[in-house]
Scaffold this active site. Sequence first.
Site, short mmCIF file in Angstrom:
data_model
loop_
_atom_site.label_atom_id
_atom_site.label_comp_id
_atom_site.label_asym_id
_atom_site.label_seq_id
_atom_site.Cartn_x
_atom_site.Cartn_y
_atom_site.Cartn_z
N GLY A 76 -7.90 9.51 9.35
CA GLY A 76 -8.22 9.68 10.76
C GLY A 76 -9.27 10.74 11.05
N ASN A 117 -9.27 2.24 9.88
CA ASN A 117 -8.48 1.92 11.07
C ASN A 117 -8.99 2.69 12.28
OD1 ASN A 117 -6.50 1.47 13.03
ND2 ASN A 117 -4.83 1.57 11.62
N LYS A 170 0.88 -1.17 0.00
CA LYS A 170 0.00 0.00 0.00
C LYS A 170 0.92 1.22 0.00
CE LYS A 170 -3.09 2.84 2.44
NZ LYS A 170 -3.42 3.30 3.79
#
Lengths: 326, 253
Positions: free
Chosen positions: B154, B203, B93
């Site tokens: 995030g 995540n 990635k």
Amino acid sequence: MSDVTIIGAGVAGLWAARSCLARGLRPRLIDRTGAPGPHGCSWWAGGMLAPECEGALAEPLIVAHGRKAAALWRQVTELHEQGTLVLAPERDRAELDRFAARTEGHVTCDPDAITALEPDLGGRHRRGLFFTDEAHLDPRQALADLVEALATSGVTVETGMAEPSGLDGPVIDCRGLAARRDLAGLRGVRGEMIVLRTDEITLTRPIRLLHPRHPLYVVPRAGGRFMLGATQIETGARGGVTARSALELLSAAYALDPRFAEAEILEMGADLRPAFADNVPRVVRRGRILHLNGLFRHGFLMAPALAEQAAEFLSTGKTGDLFHED
Amino acid sequence: MRDFYGVTLQTPMMLGTARYPSPATMEAAFRSSGASVATVSLRREQGAGQAFWDMVRGLGVHLLPNTAGCHSAREAITTAQMAREYFRTDWIKLEVIGHADTLQPDPFGLLEAAEALCADGFKVFPYTTEDQVLAARLVEAGCRVLMPWGAPIGSGMGLNNIHGLRTLRAAFPDVAMVIDAGLGLPSHAARAMEMGFDAVLLNTAVAEADDPAAMARAFALGAQAGALAAASGPMGVRDMAAPSTPLIGKAWL
């Protein structure tokens, strides 16, 4: 003649010796490097007894035992019972709401309340959380005080190599990561810290600065010293503080109070915290050997409870909730 | 289910391995979600994250090492080579960060690194924006998978540019696409899958939830619902109300 041999004189081993003595068991205490010092990860600890703040991420078991830690440490060393102040940069205020929702035992502070608690930070921070019942200590002083208290009972730290298998009788193994070969799943989690000195700033209690990328705590120590900590990196790499970690820790301190920019850097240190997969400390029982390990970032918070459960088992055969069966 | 460099994934969910309260929590999130791919970072662990990486390997899912934290093509290429050696996979990635605050990809460094890594035999999963021109160049370089962002890493904002993502999806119908970064809620994952994307990667939204395992499961269900909807041919949107039962013939009272 001793009733039990304890290997490792870090915070866990010293508390184990103390708890054994309290139950009338005579301990022998061996450490390969002798008295507590930079070779053990206890040396690099923050020394916060902050079970409520830790509860934002840690298991409830740690909060429950951690709440009893201050009362036990008070008998050993000078304890500063001033609580913890949690702040966040203005644009990261949502972090404060999340933290508040995940913890107990705090009151919300407006700018006046922050100024009243920490006059030096007044005007710089708009909102905070005050955890009223938390405490902090100086870890190196506390370790020295534990050693001294043991000495008055006739227990000294012997310098020497020892493996549990080479000893007779009951053994409490408090070697931390050095016991890795005996404890499957024990890993090292790297932590880095910096000690600064400045006369320009006075803080009464530990300050935690929430930040989505670089959370920081600052613990005031005697003599204008401040401990900045701590990184938490999933690696077993040893070696000194990296430039990146130093940048992050110092930038966060600067965000808390720009006067830290002029502080003198006294010390930088890095070590590995021993941890199990759930990051909860354990007593692992293997025949006549008890392993006290995996204290992770909770060494000073959890050592008294872990030691007490080990000593109780040796004197009564009762196992506590920190016991872990393989 | 579309294939990713010849691999068909069991579920359209990829999960990161950072920021969990503990490795045990991480494992629970993988178990409850059935995520089929784990991304893992090499950069900061400096080749000594052995114990943690063993735990990630133990999850028994496909490993997708990333170049998180790299700010130049050269750095990313070196990290990719280390990752290939360490994790024994040619999947990478590719992240080349262009902006420290938004963690937005650097399109120029990304293309440079993608060209070099594809030529070196890597199977590159580039973390990119929704920019179509860049996407075309990445595909030209040899990328068979694209990972457009939903929103900054995030941030939890979801799909920031629906139009741009829809256009991108339509422009490359044969390229596998994963919405990577910025998802905050299971509905974001459902939306991405409804739009015809092939998987989602997340995540923070899971790792920082109060109950990561339950949130991971919620995301898996969201992604599954979206995928099922996309495969079922959603109805078109109309301006006018269309009654499901005719009104004509009803008595007027």
